[in-house]
Design a protein around this motif. Structure first.
Motif, short mmCIF file in Angstrom:
data_model
loop_
_atom_site.label_atom_id
_atom_site.label_comp_id
_atom_site.label_asym_id
_atom_site.label_seq_id
_atom_site.Cartn_x
_atom_site.Cartn_y
_atom_site.Cartn_z
N VAL A 272 0.87 -1.18 0.00
CA VAL A 272 0.00 0.00 0.00
C VAL A 272 0.90 1.22 0.00
CG1 VAL A 272 -1.78 1.30 1.22
CG2 VAL A 272 -1.82 -1.21 1.25
N VAL A 273 0.65 2.16 -0.89
CA VAL A 273 1.44 3.39 -0.97
C VAL A 273 0.54 4.57 -0.63
CG1 VAL A 273 2.95 4.79 -2.43
CG2 VAL A 273 2.78 2.33 -2.83
N ALA A 274 1.01 5.39 0.29
CA ALA A 274 0.21 6.54 0.72
C ALA A 274 1.12 7.67 1.16
CB ALA A 274 -0.73 6.14 1.86
N ASP A 275 0.57 8.87 1.15
CA ASP A 275 1.30 10.04 1.61
C ASP A 275 1.36 10.03 3.14
OD1 ASP A 275 1.49 13.13 2.32
OD2 ASP A 275 2.13 12.87 0.24
N ALA A 276 2.45 10.55 3.68
CA ALA A 276 2.59 10.59 5.14
C ALA A 276 1.48 11.41 5.79
CB ALA A 276 3.96 11.16 5.51
N ALA A 304 -3.29 0.61 7.82
CA ALA A 304 -2.05 0.90 8.57
C ALA A 304 -2.17 0.52 10.04
CB ALA A 304 -1.71 2.38 8.43
N ALA A 305 -3.40 0.50 10.55
CA ALA A 305 -3.62 0.19 11.96
C ALA A 305 -3.63 -1.31 12.24
CB ALA A 305 -4.93 0.81 12.44
N ARG A 306 -3.59 -2.15 11.20
CA ARG A 306 -3.58 -3.60 11.40
C ARG A 306 -2.34 -4.03 12.16
NH1 ARG A 306 -6.24 -7.00 6.78
NH2 ARG A 306 -4.53 -8.40 7.31
N SER A 307 -2.48 -5.08 12.93
CA SER A 307 -1.34 -5.56 13.73
C SER A 307 -0.22 -6.11 12.86
CB SER A 307 -1.82 -6.63 14.71
OG SER A 307 -2.39 -7.74 14.01
N ASP A 308 -0.56 -6.58 11.66
CA ASP A 308 0.47 -7.15 10.78
C ASP A 308 1.00 -6.16 9.76
OD1 ASP A 308 -1.87 -6.97 9.35
OD2 ASP A 308 -1.79 -8.99 8.50
N ALA A 309 0.65 -4.89 9.91
CA ALA A 309 1.11 -3.87 8.95
C ALA A 309 2.50 -3.38 9.35
CB ALA A 309 0.14 -2.70 8.90
N ALA A 310 3.37 -3.26 8.36
CA ALA A 310 4.71 -2.70 8.58
C ALA A 310 4.83 -1.43 7.76
CB ALA A 310 5.78 -3.71 8.16
N ILE A 311 5.09 -0.31 8.39
CA ILE A 311 5.15 0.99 7.72
C ILE A 311 6.60 1.36 7.46
CG2 ILE A 311 4.55 3.43 7.88
CD1 ILE A 311 2.23 2.63 9.70
N ARG A 312 6.91 1.61 6.20
CA ARG A 312 8.27 1.96 5.81
C ARG A 312 8.25 3.30 5.07
NH1 ARG A 312 8.90 -1.62 8.80
NH2 ARG A 312 9.93 -3.65 8.50
N PRO A 313 8.94 4.32 5.59
CA PRO A 313 8.99 5.61 4.87
C PRO A 313 9.81 5.48 3.59
CG PRO A 313 10.43 5.65 6.79
CD PRO A 313 9.66 4.37 6.87
N LEU A 314 9.38 6.18 2.55
CA LEU A 314 10.08 6.17 1.27
C LEU A 314 10.79 7.51 1.11
CD1 LEU A 314 10.70 4.84 -1.45
CD2 LEU A 314 8.55 5.76 -2.31
N ASP A 315 12.10 7.47 1.09
CA ASP A 315 12.91 8.70 1.01
C ASP A 315 13.12 9.06 -0.47
OD1 ASP A 315 14.60 10.81 1.39
OD2 ASP A 315 16.31 9.62 2.06
N ILE A 316 12.23 9.91 -0.98
CA ILE A 316 12.34 10.32 -2.39
C ILE A 316 13.60 11.17 -2.59
CG2 ILE A 316 11.25 11.63 -4.24
CD1 ILE A 316 9.85 9.04 -3.65
N ALA A 317 13.85 12.09 -1.67
CA ALA A 317 15.01 12.98 -1.82
C ALA A 317 16.31 12.18 -1.84
CB ALA A 317 15.03 14.00 -0.69
N GLY A 318 16.35 11.07 -1.11
CA GLY A 318 17.57 10.27 -1.06
C GLY A 318 17.92 9.61 -2.38
N LEU A 319 16.96 9.53 -3.29
CA LEU A 319 17.24 8.93 -4.59
C LEU A 319 18.20 9.80 -5.42
CD1 LEU A 319 13.68 7.65 -5.57
CD2 LEU A 319 15.62 6.30 -4.81
#
Length: 503
Positions: A272-276, A304-319
């Motif tokens: 799942v892709v979403a804005d912060a 995102a609130a599910r117990s099995d959800a893992a949230i990973r930030p995507l660093d666009i600037a770091g690309l």
């Protein structure tokens, strides 16, 4: 009395059709279909408004009569089109949608920007919007986005409309989603049974991936089709039975014990892709579920609130610093891989809806393994997802040209050109979700020589198209003979039991 159609005498060269060929001709004819359908709905809408005026009622008035204005007009439409009453009702419904609820989108169909089928998908996605001001805003937003989209498929049109509804009418979309409910239905007939599971889109995605994880564990000698393997895997999962390889070899190691199956499940990931700002609740910007499409903001937060959800930030600037792995310039970094799949959402081939995380990542300009700095770069500007079939088409197809362009505004475009010269340019489907991705500065130079592609190892079909067609026909004939034999046996049994007719 036989009447020749006037259309057979129309000179289409007057509108430029006669001077085209290949994909350009097909595209022009599809645009003509859109115009003709628009004119058909215009005529039906005129019939409806005229009939309503004569009856002294409004089209949207409450009318409990069985033979109301719609029934009368639909009957004439059905006679004119030689279709069933339900099909004529659908045409009348679409006519009202085109001229009352979605006039701006309908004009895109008239002008050849979207197809008739794409318009139908938009109607489906916007059906639940009731407020007049809200549907007008959805109509305007959808039309404006599609007008700048490039090549628009049915899935593209559906996703754009759903995004407009998700961001402009999130409460309504949430209410309709929650009202759908959950359940399991089992229906049977003489020949078999169907099992229908009504669930959330995120659970459906997990179920789908889990079935694939088990079904794809067989060895290369398994003779079952993938569809049958998926069926057998689903039954095994639901009944807690063992799923085995169908190769027939008693020493085959592909039959997985419970511990191996558990390890496969642990590797199942649904993206799942979403804005912060959506996750924090600061905005109602829609998100994206791989394999499904647009999610409203509340749905994103719910997942995102599910117990099995893992949230990973995507660093666009770091690309800007690194898009390829340090030890292997052919492989993109995890951030680059995720960003490319997220911004396209599905296979980059126009019209293909294969989910991005089930695609290969393709170097549009081929990577040069001998001289990495000379060929196409492993970068956002040169990578896009392609399903395995379209990846093979790009690799082995003669005369086809793929290109990817990032314009001055940071919008990522792909362009496919056929051997006939016909080309389609399409915007990355989820550019709205990652608008800054195309603005990331590239640290590599322009390619001076594309990498060489090994074209002597093209995979082959297990049988030709003609052989597959013959096999299908033989299967149909065999099924018919079996049904006829069963019917004859039943008739004979009845005759023996009841005796001859009493005369």
């Amino acid at each position: 009395m036989r009447m020749d159609s006037m259309w057979s005498k129309v000179d289409l060269s007057a509108v430029g059709v006669g001077r085209q060929s290949g994909g350009a001709l097909i595209n022009a004819l599809q645009a003509g279909e859109g115009l003709l359908m628009f004119l058909r709905w215009q005529a039906i809408y005129a019939m409806l408004t005229a009939a309503a005026g004569e009856s002294g009622v409004a089209l949207d008035s409450v009318d409990r009569r069985v033979v109301d204005v719609f029934a009368s007009v639909s009957r004439e439409v059905a006679i004119a089109l030689r279709v069933a009453a339900s099909t004529a009702d659908r045409q009348a419904h679409l006519a009202v949608e085109a001229f009352e609820r979605l006039p701006q989108v309908a004009r895109l169909m008239r002008d050849g920007v979207i197809s008739v089928a794409a318009f139908g998908e938009i109607v489906l996605q916007t059906t639940g919007v009731e407020d007049a001001d809200m549907i007008a805003a959805v109509d305007a937003t959808t039309a404006a986005d599609l007008r700048e989209f490039g090549g628009v498929s049915r899935k593209d049109a559906s996703d754009v409309a759903r995004r407009a509804v998700a961001e402009l009418d999130p409460d309504g979309l949430r209410a309709r989603r929650e009202a759908r409910g959950k359940g399991v239905t089992v229906s049977t007939d003489v020949d078999g049974a169907d099992v229908l599971i009504a669930t959330t889109v995120q659970d459906a995605a997990v179920i789908d991936a889990s079935i694939d994880a088990v079904a794809d564990s067989v060895c290369a000698d398994d003779t079952r089709t993938r569809g049958i393997r998926r069926h057998d895997a689903a039954v095994a999962l639901l009944t807690r039975s063992e799923f085995g390889c169908g190769c027939g070899n008693p020493e085959c190691t592909a039959t997985a014990p419970a511990s191996v199956v558990a390890d496969r499940f642990a590797s199942v990931v649904v993206h799942v892709v979403a804005d912060a700002s959506t996750l924090s609740g600061e905005s109602e910007k829609a998100g994206w579920l791989d394999g499904f499409g647009v999610l409203d903001a509340h749905h994103v937060r719910e997942i995102a609130a599910r117990s099995d959800a893992a949230i990973r930030p995507l660093d666009i600037a770091g690309l800007a610093d690194r898009t390829a792995r340090a030890g292997d310039p052919y492989r993109p970094t995890t951030a680059c891989d995720t960003a490319v799949r997220a911004v396209f959402g599905s296979c980059s081939e126009p019209g293909c809806a294969r989910p991005a995380w089930r695609c290969d990542l393709d170097h549009v300009c081929e990577f040069d393994h001998a001289r990495p700095e000379a060929g196409g770069a492993t970068c956002v500007c040169n990578l896009n997802p392609k399903c395995r079939y379209h990846h093979l088409c790009k690799t082995f197809g003669e005369g086809w040209v793929d290109d990817q362009i990032v314009d001055a505004n940071g919008v990522i475009w792909t362009e496919v050109t056929a051997p006939s010269g016909y080309s389609v340019r399409s915007r990355a489907r989820n550019q709205w979700l990652l608008p800054d991705l195309g603005l990331v500065p590239c640290r590599h130079g322009e390619p001076v020589a594309r990498g060489t592609v090994e074209t002597s190892t093209q995979p082959e079909r297990s049988r030709t198209r003609t052989q597959a067609k013959h096999a299908y026909r033989m299967r149909i004939r065999s099924q018919r003979r079996f049904e006829q034999a069963c019917a004859a046996a039943a008739h004979h049994a009845a005759f023996v039991e009841d005796g001859p007719p009493p005369f």
